[in-house]
Enzyme design. Structure first.
Site, PDB file in Angstrom:
ATOM      1  N   ARG A  89      22.782 -30.180 -55.774  1.00 33.03           N
ATOM      2  CA  ARG A  89      23.892 -31.138 -55.562  1.00 33.03           C
ATOM      3  C   ARG A  89      25.251 -30.535 -55.915  1.00 33.03           C
ATOM      4  O   ARG A  89      26.204 -31.248 -56.216  1.00 33.03           O
ATOM      5  CB  ARG A  89      23.683 -32.425 -56.347  1.00 33.03           C
ATOM      6  CG  ARG A  89      22.469 -33.193 -55.909  1.00 33.03           C
ATOM      7  CD  ARG A  89      22.531 -34.649 -56.340  1.00 33.03           C
ATOM      8  NE  ARG A  89      21.372 -35.361 -55.864  1.00 33.03           N
ATOM      9  CZ  ARG A  89      20.217 -35.431 -56.519  1.00 33.03           C
ATOM     10  NH1 ARG A  89      20.092 -34.851 -57.687  1.00 33.03           N
ATOM     11  NH2 ARG A  89      19.204 -36.085 -56.004  1.00 33.03           N
ATOM     12  N   LYS A 104      37.192 -26.239 -47.130  1.00 39.50           N
ATOM     13  CA  LYS A 104      36.395 -26.624 -45.959  1.00 39.50           C
ATOM     14  C   LYS A 104      35.213 -25.673 -45.867  1.00 39.50           C
ATOM     15  O   LYS A 104      35.391 -24.456 -45.792  1.00 39.50           O
ATOM     16  CB  LYS A 104      37.217 -26.522 -44.672  1.00 39.50           C
ATOM     17  CG  LYS A 104      38.092 -27.733 -44.407  1.00 39.50           C
ATOM     18  CD  LYS A 104      38.678 -27.663 -43.007  1.00 39.50           C
ATOM     19  CE  LYS A 104      39.588 -28.851 -42.752  1.00 39.50           C
ATOM     20  NZ  LYS A 104      40.285 -28.739 -41.450  1.00 39.50           N
ATOM     21  N   GLU A 130      46.852 -16.352 -37.672  1.00 39.87           N
ATOM     22  CA  GLU A 130      46.960 -17.446 -38.654  1.00 39.87           C
ATOM     23  C   GLU A 130      48.191 -17.248 -39.549  1.00 39.87           C
ATOM     24  O   GLU A 130      48.823 -18.219 -39.951  1.00 39.87           O
ATOM     25  CB  GLU A 130      45.695 -17.529 -39.520  1.00 39.87           C
ATOM     26  CG  GLU A 130      44.412 -17.855 -38.755  1.00 39.87           C
ATOM     27  CD  GLU A 130      44.219 -19.340 -38.452  1.00 39.87           C
ATOM     28  OE1 GLU A 130      45.099 -20.148 -38.801  1.00 39.87           O
ATOM     29  OE2 GLU A 130      43.180 -19.679 -37.843  1.00 39.87           O
ATOM     30  N   LYS A 138      49.455 -23.009 -47.412  1.00 36.35           N
ATOM     31  CA  LYS A 138      48.204 -23.762 -47.245  1.00 36.35           C
ATOM     32  C   LYS A 138      47.943 -24.610 -48.483  1.00 36.35           C
ATOM     33  O   LYS A 138      47.543 -25.774 -48.365  1.00 36.35           O
ATOM     34  CB  LYS A 138      47.030 -22.810 -46.971  1.00 36.35           C
ATOM     35  CG  LYS A 138      45.737 -23.583 -46.839  1.00 36.35           C
ATOM     36  CD  LYS A 138      44.744 -22.989 -45.908  1.00 36.35           C
ATOM     37  CE  LYS A 138      43.579 -23.980 -45.706  1.00 36.35           C
ATOM     38  NZ  LYS A 138      42.523 -23.466 -44.871  1.00 36.35           N
ATOM     39  N   GLU A 166      42.189 -34.037 -44.995  1.00 35.11           N
ATOM     40  CA  GLU A 166      42.761 -34.122 -43.642  1.00 35.11           C
ATOM     41  C   GLU A 166      42.850 -35.549 -43.114  1.00 35.11           C
ATOM     42  O   GLU A 166      42.347 -35.868 -42.035  1.00 35.11           O
ATOM     43  CB  GLU A 166      41.962 -33.230 -42.678  1.00 35.11           C
ATOM     44  CG  GLU A 166      42.805 -32.857 -41.449  1.00 35.11           C
ATOM     45  CD  GLU A 166      42.164 -31.762 -40.601  1.00 35.11           C
ATOM     46  OE1 GLU A 166      41.707 -30.755 -41.171  1.00 35.11           O
ATOM     47  OE2 GLU A 166      42.150 -31.928 -39.385  1.00 35.11           O
ATOM     48  N   ARG A 181      47.280 -32.328 -43.377  1.00 31.52           N
ATOM     49  CA  ARG A 181      46.464 -31.099 -43.273  1.00 31.52           C
ATOM     50  C   ARG A 181      46.253 -30.703 -41.810  1.00 31.52           C
ATOM     51  O   ARG A 181      46.033 -29.533 -41.501  1.00 31.52           O
ATOM     52  CB  ARG A 181      45.117 -31.278 -43.990  1.00 31.52           C
ATOM     53  CG  ARG A 181      44.339 -29.986 -44.036  1.00 31.52           C
ATOM     54  CD  ARG A 181      43.221 -29.968 -45.053  1.00 31.52           C
ATOM     55  NE  ARG A 181      42.501 -28.699 -44.987  1.00 31.52           N
ATOM     56  CZ  ARG A 181      41.688 -28.244 -45.911  1.00 31.52           C
ATOM     57  NH1 ARG A 181      41.474 -28.928 -47.007  1.00 31.52           N
ATOM     58  NH2 ARG A 181      41.078 -27.083 -45.748  1.00 31.52           N
ATOM     59  N   ASN A 214      46.367 -27.050 -38.027  1.00 32.14           N
ATOM     60  CA  ASN A 214      45.701 -26.861 -36.730  1.00 32.14           C
ATOM     61  C   ASN A 214      46.687 -26.581 -35.605  1.00 32.14           C
ATOM     62  O   ASN A 214      46.325 -26.721 -34.430  1.00 32.14           O
ATOM     63  CB  ASN A 214      44.859 -28.089 -36.396  1.00 32.14           C
ATOM     64  CG  ASN A 214      43.739 -28.265 -37.401  1.00 32.14           C
ATOM     65  OD1 ASN A 214      43.109 -27.292 -37.788  1.00 32.14           O
ATOM     66  ND2 ASN A 214      43.539 -29.483 -37.844  1.00 32.14           N
ATOM     67  N   HIS A 273      45.439 -25.007 -32.498  1.00 28.30           N
ATOM     68  CA  HIS A 273      43.976 -25.037 -32.526  1.00 28.30           C
ATOM     69  C   HIS A 273      43.360 -25.917 -31.443  1.00 28.30           C
ATOM     70  O   HIS A 273      42.206 -25.707 -31.076  1.00 28.30           O
ATOM     71  CB  HIS A 273      43.474 -25.487 -33.902  1.00 28.30           C
ATOM     72  CG  HIS A 273      43.543 -24.397 -34.936  1.00 28.30           C
ATOM     73  ND1 HIS A 273      44.732 -23.814 -35.319  1.00 28.30           N
ATOM     74  CD2 HIS A 273      42.573 -23.769 -35.660  1.00 28.30           C
ATOM     75  CE1 HIS A 273      44.485 -22.900 -36.240  1.00 28.30           C
ATOM     76  NE2 HIS A 273      43.188 -22.849 -36.461  1.00 28.30           N
ATOM     77  N   HIS A 294      40.527 -24.217 -29.455  1.00 27.96           N
ATOM     78  CA  HIS A 294      39.122 -24.635 -29.426  1.00 27.96           C
ATOM     79  C   HIS A 294      38.614 -24.768 -27.996  1.00 27.96           C
ATOM     80  O   HIS A 294      37.464 -24.424 -27.697  1.00 27.96           O
ATOM     81  CB  HIS A 294      38.936 -25.936 -30.211  1.00 27.96           C
ATOM     82  CG  HIS A 294      39.094 -25.739 -31.694  1.00 27.96           C
ATOM     83  ND1 HIS A 294      39.427 -26.749 -32.555  1.00 27.96           N
ATOM     84  CD2 HIS A 294      38.975 -24.620 -32.454  1.00 27.96           C
ATOM     85  CE1 HIS A 294      39.506 -26.273 -33.789  1.00 27.96           C
ATOM     86  NE2 HIS A 294      39.233 -24.982 -33.751  1.00 27.96           N
ATOM     87  N   HIS A 319      38.801 -15.899 -32.930  1.00 26.79           N
ATOM     88  CA  HIS A 319      39.448 -17.168 -33.298  1.00 26.79           C
ATOM     89  C   HIS A 319      40.970 -17.033 -33.450  1.00 26.79           C
ATOM     90  O   HIS A 319      41.735 -17.816 -32.881  1.00 26.79           O
ATOM     91  CB  HIS A 319      38.823 -17.719 -34.584  1.00 26.79           C
ATOM     92  CG  HIS A 319      39.484 -18.984 -35.054  1.00 26.79           C
ATOM     93  ND1 HIS A 319      39.364 -20.174 -34.372  1.00 26.79           N
ATOM     94  CD2 HIS A 319      40.307 -19.230 -36.107  1.00 26.79           C
ATOM     95  CE1 HIS A 319      40.069 -21.115 -34.994  1.00 26.79           C
ATOM     96  NE2 HIS A 319      40.655 -20.568 -36.047  1.00 26.79           N
TER      97      HIS A 319
END
Ligand code: GLY
Length: 380
Positions: A122, A144, A186, A238, A248, A252, A256, A259, A263, A277
């Site tokens: 956990r 993330k 980035e 960041k 987010e 946040r 992106n 992005h 994507h 990416h």
């Protein structure tokens, strides 16, 4: 020349340490967090071949023993089978709640190992030692974690903040130029989204970041300092955003920028080597600025300036820089609809009023997006 960025999340605060020589100091830096002098490391084969011995030596110097799991390199490792392998291996190593797991690699390893750490018993603590520029400035910071699903990228995961991030910029020297530049997509994104002065600096000093070695093979101090600053400023930005909006719900999403286009392009190219990416992020940022200009939010000079800088760096900038066929604009728009950033069926875009001034918008007419895509495809 060591910088520290503190990520100030209540109850989950941590430092991101940035600089040269950090692998050798890994033991000293991790010891304060250990309850016993033993860690587990999860890495991948390319990183292990070049850097694992140095990390284990850096740990041993302070009496920390380590066991390592070496996974295959590549995006397909971020999947259920390797999550299961990692979790079962950690359990077989008898990892306890008070132990530290080290994620040693690029974004794939950081995301996978962070998620494994979030679920084992956990939740156990983990330290990120990112080895790619992309991981140093983005994926190792902010918590993330996750894996890909057959239904899409990053669809399974958890927010689980690391205990410490060690961004050793020496490791960037072993990257291929293509991988380095992918991460640079980035870095440039941070300037474009929130700091025009940083973008100015990247325009003047960005090209210096690429070639670190002098003729005699040594690294000039000023270039090391420039690399440390590029990573530090990116991480600071960041951290500021993650502190405001860890999960987010709002701001946040600014991270992106580029992005949503990216994507769709990654899906269209099968998440393959045709488009890395960060390359998709760079092209996506250029398209997001083009869209912003066409919506009257910024002047046409802004997308031109974005594209000029990316080109100067030797990066992919346009759809014509992607090898092979691409689907038509309608199909690309439909692929954007698979993006996690869809809320109530509405696409959210990150638009910009200028370089350094991005904002989240759910109010983007599909025909404007189609227009940008059609014109970009027509130039192929
Ligand atoms: N890479 C985007 C984020 O961490 O939110």
């Amino acid at each position: 020349m060591i910088e520290t960025v503190h990520v100030n999340l209540p109850g989950r605060a941590y430092d991101v340490v940035i600089g040269p020589g950090l692998l050798a100091e890994a033991g000293t830096r991790i010891t304060p967090f250990l309850r016993r002098p033993k860690v587990t490391i999860v890495t991948e084969e390319n990183v292990a071949a070049v850097h694992l011995a140095a990390l284990q030596q850096g740990l041993e110097e302070t009496g920390i023993t380590s066991e390592a799991l070496v996974l295959p390199a590549g995006e397909s490792t971020k999947s259920w089978p390797f999550l299961e392998q990692t979790v079962e291996w950690l359990l077989a190593q008898k990892v306890e709640r008070g132990d530290i797991v080290i994620a040693f690699g690029g974004g794939v390893i950081g995301d996978l190992v962070g998620f494994a750490a979030a679920t084992v018993r956990r939740g156990v603590r983990f330290v990120q030692i990112p080895t790619s520029l992309l991981a140093q400035v983005d994926s190792s910071v902010g918590g993330k974690t996750g894996i890909n699903s057959p239904s899409g990228k990053n669809l399974i995961g958890a927010f689980h903040q690391p205990t410490l991030v060690l961004a050793d910029i020496d490791l960037l020297s072993t990257l291929t130029e293509r991988d380095f530049l992918s991460g640079y997509g980035e870095v440039a994104k941070y300037g474009m989204l929130g700091d025009s002065h940083f973008f100015d600096w990247l325009e003047s000093d960005g090209p210096n970041l690429k070639h670190l070695k002098d003729v005699d093979g040594a690294m000039p101090e000023d270039k090391i300092a420039a690399r440390v600053w590029a990573v530090t400023r990116s991480v600071q930005m960041k951290a500021d955003i993650v502190e405001r909006d860890e999960t987010e719900q709002g701001d946040r999403a600014l991270l992106n920028l580029g992005h949503t286009f990216c994507h769709a392009l990654e899906a269209a190219t099968g998440y393959s080597d045709r488009l890395l990416h960060g390359e998709g992020v760079a092209i996506g940022c250029a398209l997001a600025f083009e869209l912003s200009a066409r919506m009257g939010l910024c002047s046409q000079e802004e997308p031109s300036r974005v594209r000029a800088h990316l080109k100067e760096m030797g990066m992919k900038t346009d759809l014509s820089d992607i090898d092979g066929d691409l689907p038509d604009a309608e199909t690309l728009l439909a692929l954007m609809g698979q993006d996690k950033k869809v809320v109530d069926g509405q696409l959210r875009f990150i638009l910009a009023r200028g370089i350094g001034d991005a904002f989240v918008s759910a109010d983007v007419p599909a025909d404007k997006v189609l227009g940008v895509l059609r014109d970009a495809l027509a130039l192929r």
